[in-house]
Design a protein around this motif. Sequence first.
Motif, PDB file in Angstrom:
ATOM      1  N   VAL A 276       0.850  -1.189   0.000  1.00  0.00           N
ATOM      2  CA  VAL A 276       0.000   0.000   0.000  1.00  0.00           C
ATOM      3  C   VAL A 276       0.882   1.233   0.000  1.00  0.00           C
ATOM      4  CG1 VAL A 276      -1.765   1.290   1.279  1.00  0.00           C
ATOM      5  CG2 VAL A 276      -1.815  -1.217   1.273  1.00  0.00           C
ATOM      6  N   VAL A 277       0.453   2.238  -0.749  1.00  0.00           N
ATOM      7  CA  VAL A 277       1.119   3.527  -0.699  1.00  0.00           C
ATOM      8  C   VAL A 277       0.080   4.593  -0.367  1.00  0.00           C
ATOM      9  CG1 VAL A 277       0.869   3.931  -3.193  1.00  0.00           C
ATOM     10  CG2 VAL A 277       2.624   5.167  -1.894  1.00  0.00           C
ATOM     11  N   GLN A 278       0.451   5.503   0.501  1.00  0.00           N
ATOM     12  CA  GLN A 278      -0.380   6.667   0.810  1.00  0.00           C
ATOM     13  C   GLN A 278       0.390   7.922   0.441  1.00  0.00           C
ATOM     14  OE1 GLN A 278      -2.649   7.648   4.753  1.00  0.00           O
ATOM     15  NE2 GLN A 278      -0.619   8.595   4.928  1.00  0.00           N
ATOM     16  N   VAL A 292      -4.780   6.840  -1.416  1.00  0.00           N
ATOM     17  CA  VAL A 292      -4.419   5.538  -0.860  1.00  0.00           C
ATOM     18  C   VAL A 292      -4.562   4.509  -1.969  1.00  0.00           C
ATOM     19  CG1 VAL A 292      -4.975   3.744   0.820  1.00  0.00           C
ATOM     20  CG2 VAL A 292      -5.157   6.156   1.468  1.00  0.00           C
ATOM     21  N   ALA A 293      -3.497   3.778  -2.260  1.00  0.00           N
ATOM     22  CA  ALA A 293      -3.511   2.798  -3.341  1.00  0.00           C
ATOM     23  C   ALA A 293      -2.964   1.470  -2.846  1.00  0.00           C
ATOM     24  CB  ALA A 293      -2.679   3.302  -4.520  1.00  0.00           C
ATOM     25  N   SER A 294      -3.567   0.387  -3.308  1.00  0.00           N
ATOM     26  CA  SER A 294      -3.185  -0.954  -2.860  1.00  0.00           C
ATOM     27  C   SER A 294      -3.185  -1.920  -4.029  1.00  0.00           C
ATOM     28  CB  SER A 294      -4.175  -1.439  -1.784  1.00  0.00           C
ATOM     29  OG  SER A 294      -3.959  -2.798  -1.448  1.00  0.00           O
ATOM     30  N   ALA A 295      -2.306  -2.907  -3.959  1.00  0.00           N
ATOM     31  CA  ALA A 295      -2.265  -3.963  -4.964  1.00  0.00           C
ATOM     32  C   ALA A 295      -1.636  -5.205  -4.344  1.00  0.00           C
ATOM     33  CB  ALA A 295      -1.466  -3.533  -6.194  1.00  0.00           C
ATOM     34  N   PRO A 296      -2.022  -6.390  -4.820  1.00  0.00           N
ATOM     35  CA  PRO A 296      -1.339  -7.611  -4.372  1.00  0.00           C
ATOM     36  C   PRO A 296       0.160  -7.485  -4.628  1.00  0.00           C
ATOM     37  CG  PRO A 296      -3.327  -8.155  -5.596  1.00  0.00           C
ATOM     38  CD  PRO A 296      -3.123  -6.677  -5.757  1.00  0.00           C
ATOM     39  N   GLN A 297       0.953  -8.034  -3.744  1.00  0.00           N
ATOM     40  CA  GLN A 297       2.402  -7.887  -3.881  1.00  0.00           C
ATOM     41  C   GLN A 297       2.910  -8.412  -5.222  1.00  0.00           C
ATOM     42  OE1 GLN A 297       4.849  -9.113  -0.606  1.00  0.00           O
ATOM     43  NE2 GLN A 297       3.524  -8.177   0.942  1.00  0.00           N
ATOM     44  N   SER A 298       2.270  -9.455  -5.764  1.00  0.00           N
ATOM     45  CA  SER A 298       2.704 -10.021  -7.041  1.00  0.00           C
ATOM     46  C   SER A 298       2.466  -9.078  -8.211  1.00  0.00           C
ATOM     47  CB  SER A 298       1.980 -11.348  -7.296  1.00  0.00           C
ATOM     48  OG  SER A 298       0.568 -11.140  -7.332  1.00  0.00           O
ATOM     49  N   TRP A 300       2.592  -5.589  -7.798  1.00  0.00           N
ATOM     50  CA  TRP A 300       2.910  -4.254  -7.316  1.00  0.00           C
ATOM     51  C   TRP A 300       3.666  -3.395  -8.326  1.00  0.00           C
ATOM     52  CZ3 TRP A 300       1.402  -0.873  -3.987  1.00  0.00           C
ATOM     53  CH2 TRP A 300       2.219   0.219  -3.678  1.00  0.00           C
ATOM     54  N   SER A 301       4.634  -3.929  -9.002  1.00  0.00           N
ATOM     55  CA  SER A 301       5.473  -3.119  -9.885  1.00  0.00           C
ATOM     56  C   SER A 301       4.647  -2.393 -10.946  1.00  0.00           C
ATOM     57  CB  SER A 301       6.537  -3.995 -10.552  1.00  0.00           C
ATOM     58  OG  SER A 301       7.362  -3.215 -11.392  1.00  0.00           O
ATOM     59  N   ASP A 302       3.813  -3.137 -11.668  1.00  0.00           N
ATOM     60  CA  ASP A 302       2.981  -2.516 -12.703  1.00  0.00           C
ATOM     61  C   ASP A 302       1.941  -1.590 -12.083  1.00  0.00           C
ATOM     62  OD1 ASP A 302       4.344  -3.819 -14.706  1.00  0.00           O
ATOM     63  OD2 ASP A 302       2.877  -5.462 -14.887  1.00  0.00           O
ATOM     64  N   ALA A 303       1.343  -2.018 -10.957  1.00  0.00           N
ATOM     65  CA  ALA A 303       0.302  -1.222 -10.319  1.00  0.00           C
ATOM     66  C   ALA A 303       0.857   0.119  -9.837  1.00  0.00           C
ATOM     67  CB  ALA A 303      -0.324  -1.990  -9.159  1.00  0.00           C
ATOM     68  N   PHE A 304       2.069   0.110  -9.282  1.00  0.00           N
ATOM     69  CA  PHE A 304       2.633   1.345  -8.748  1.00  0.00           C
ATOM     70  C   PHE A 304       2.829   2.382  -9.853  1.00  0.00           C
ATOM     71  CE2 PHE A 304       6.167   4.041  -7.270  1.00  0.00           C
ATOM     72  CZ  PHE A 304       5.616   4.495  -6.076  1.00  0.00           C
ATOM     73  N   THR A 305       3.224   1.913 -11.031  1.00  0.00           N
ATOM     74  CA  THR A 305       3.362   2.837 -12.161  1.00  0.00           C
ATOM     75  C   THR A 305       2.023   3.479 -12.493  1.00  0.00           C
ATOM     76  OG1 THR A 305       5.188   1.548 -13.085  1.00  0.00           O
ATOM     77  CG2 THR A 305       4.009   3.011 -14.596  1.00  0.00           C
ATOM     78  N   ARG A 306       0.956   2.692 -12.479  1.00  0.00           N
ATOM     79  CA  ARG A 306      -0.372   3.225 -12.756  1.00  0.00           C
ATOM     80  C   ARG A 306      -0.817   4.190 -11.657  1.00  0.00           C
ATOM     81  NH1 ARG A 306      -4.008  -1.831 -13.287  1.00  0.00           N
ATOM     82  NH2 ARG A 306      -5.559  -0.368 -14.127  1.00  0.00           N
TER      83      ARG A 306
END
Length: 317
Positions: A276-278, A292-298, A300-306
């Motif tokens: 999670v990132v806030q 507040v953004a969350s994604a499964p750890q598997s 995370w890399s692509d989700a964080f860019t989005r």
Amino acid sequence: MMTLSTTLRRAVLTLPALLVLALPARAAEAVFPAGVRVGIVPLEGLTASPQFSGFVSADQNVRVGLSEIPEAAFTAVETAVKNNSTPAGSPKPQAFPTTARQGYLLTETGKDGDTEVSNYTLLLPGNKFTGYVIVQVRGDAGAAYSEANIRKMLATTVTRAEIPVEEQLSQLNFKLGDLAGFKHVRTIAPRSAVLLSDGDDDAKLDSAAYIMVGIMQGAPAQAEDRGRFARDLAANIAGLRDVKMTNNEPLRIDGTVGYETRLEGVTGKDNTPVRVVQWLRFGSGSATLRIVASAPQSEWSDAFTRFRTVRDGISAK
């Protein structure tokens, strides 16, 4: 049983004026207040209110409020009717057919000082919500607003499955420049908060990437308090368990003072490992933009860019 209090009625009739821009419905002649999934064909003489989500007569004696309340409200009323367990002294719900589906109508009469007041409350099932319509007729509103005509109007009530994305975004008091490919958009607080997700319902948020963007009231008075402020907010993110904070540091977001906090934990009934990132973006006043953004750890890399794409596309209206 869930009761329909005077407080709830007042809340429906005092929603922010931004919600009342009436938009044409896709079926029949019903009109949906913007941001609401409940629509109706208003009686002649009723126009969109500048003060609440619904319609009002020129003399303010007739008000029609439309809103959405939790799905459990309809279930509670339906159960009470089936079990004949309506609380003593409460109006008895009556089965009432509408253009959408069968609902339940409650009617009450009383006085506000010396003024006669009639209230009509309609509940009907929507898609994971209860459609709620409250009509208040004060004094001698005339034959145009007789009980028979009010009932005819209520019978035109319809619901819609979803609110168009453009309509939802238009309600916010900030702009989202890029949705970063998120499939589902849902306003979660009028004007001030929105949820973007890859999961098509709340039950799937645990296993899908999502990002919430909102304006909250409150900000640290001193710059040195920002870290503690960010840490305290992050520690109370709902649904996150076994939390480990991995980062909490200042940064600038689009040239504005901000703070980034990162966490790891588990969520959901399956204890899905997530990251999670806030992000907090502080303005010149007491309001704070919180993301507040969350994604499964598997993922995370692509989700964080989005997530960053959404964050960097936010601007003031």
